[in-house]
Design an enzyme around this catalytic site. Sequence first.
Site, PDB file in Angstrom:
ATOM      1  N   CYS A 103       0.828  -1.214   0.000  1.00 30.45           N
ATOM      2  CA  CYS A 103       0.000   0.000   0.000  1.00 30.45           C
ATOM      3  C   CYS A 103       0.862   1.263   0.000  1.00 30.45           C
ATOM      4  O   CYS A 103       1.661   1.481   0.917  1.00 30.45           O
ATOM      5  CB  CYS A 103      -0.913  -0.028   1.228  1.00 30.45           C
ATOM      6  SG  CYS A 103      -1.694   1.538   1.614  1.00 30.45           S
ATOM      7  N   GLY A 104       0.685   2.105  -1.005  1.00 31.03           N
ATOM      8  CA  GLY A 104       1.461   3.343  -1.112  1.00 31.03           C
ATOM      9  C   GLY A 104       1.199   4.316   0.029  1.00 31.03           C
ATOM     10  O   GLY A 104       2.128   4.925   0.555  1.00 31.03           O
ATOM     11  N   HIS A 105      -0.066   4.480   0.420  1.00 32.04           N
ATOM     12  CA  HIS A 105      -0.396   5.387   1.530  1.00 32.04           C
ATOM     13  C   HIS A 105       0.246   4.889   2.827  1.00 32.04           C
ATOM     14  O   HIS A 105       0.690   5.689   3.655  1.00 32.04           O
ATOM     15  CB  HIS A 105      -1.909   5.501   1.713  1.00 32.04           C
ATOM     16  CG  HIS A 105      -2.603   6.184   0.578  1.00 32.04           C
ATOM     17  ND1 HIS A 105      -2.361   7.493   0.241  1.00 32.04           N
ATOM     18  CD2 HIS A 105      -3.528   5.729  -0.304  1.00 32.04           C
ATOM     19  CE1 HIS A 105      -3.107   7.822  -0.799  1.00 32.04           C
ATOM     20  NE2 HIS A 105      -3.828   6.760  -1.147  1.00 32.04           N
ATOM     21  N   CYS A 106       0.270   3.567   3.004  1.00 29.52           N
ATOM     22  CA  CYS A 106       0.882   2.979   4.207  1.00 29.52           C
ATOM     23  C   CYS A 106       2.386   3.264   4.231  1.00 29.52           C
ATOM     24  O   CYS A 106       2.934   3.630   5.274  1.00 29.52           O
ATOM     25  CB  CYS A 106       0.648   1.469   4.244  1.00 29.52           C
ATOM     26  SG  CYS A 106      -1.094   0.970   4.239  1.00 29.52           S
TER      27      CYS A 106
END
Length: 136
Positions: free
Chosen positions: A47-50
């Site tokens: 996950c990029g946001h993570c």
Amino acid sequence: MAAAAVAAIASVTVAASSSVVELTPKNFKEVVDGSKDVLVKFYAPWCGHCKNMAEDYEKLAEGYKHSEDIVIAEVNADDHRDLGTKFGVQGFPTLKFFSKGEDVKTPIDYSSGRDLDSLSAFVQEKTGVAARIKKP
């Protein structure tokens, strides 16, 4: 082959030095038992946001190391889907706050910013304890 062994040891050392508590089905109930305030990030490694919030989340955990009653933790909900499902996780990252003395089955959903200031303000609002964030 020796380089691969050194890299593997280095990655274990980095993970072991984290102030964020890694939760799994084996230790979840021990950590999230109602005896402490616990902020849990349910994440997926892809996950990029993570990934973008990982550094601030680590700083948050460092900032609360002084408090024995506050835990900053995370669950790899891609590996441990059962924990994510149990708490209604439908996207990543999902943050839930488990209040000390409250029913662990009904955590508070976090819906503010993913930056250090927003995260620390939320934890301070819920616990009354300020983080000791080291400024660069």
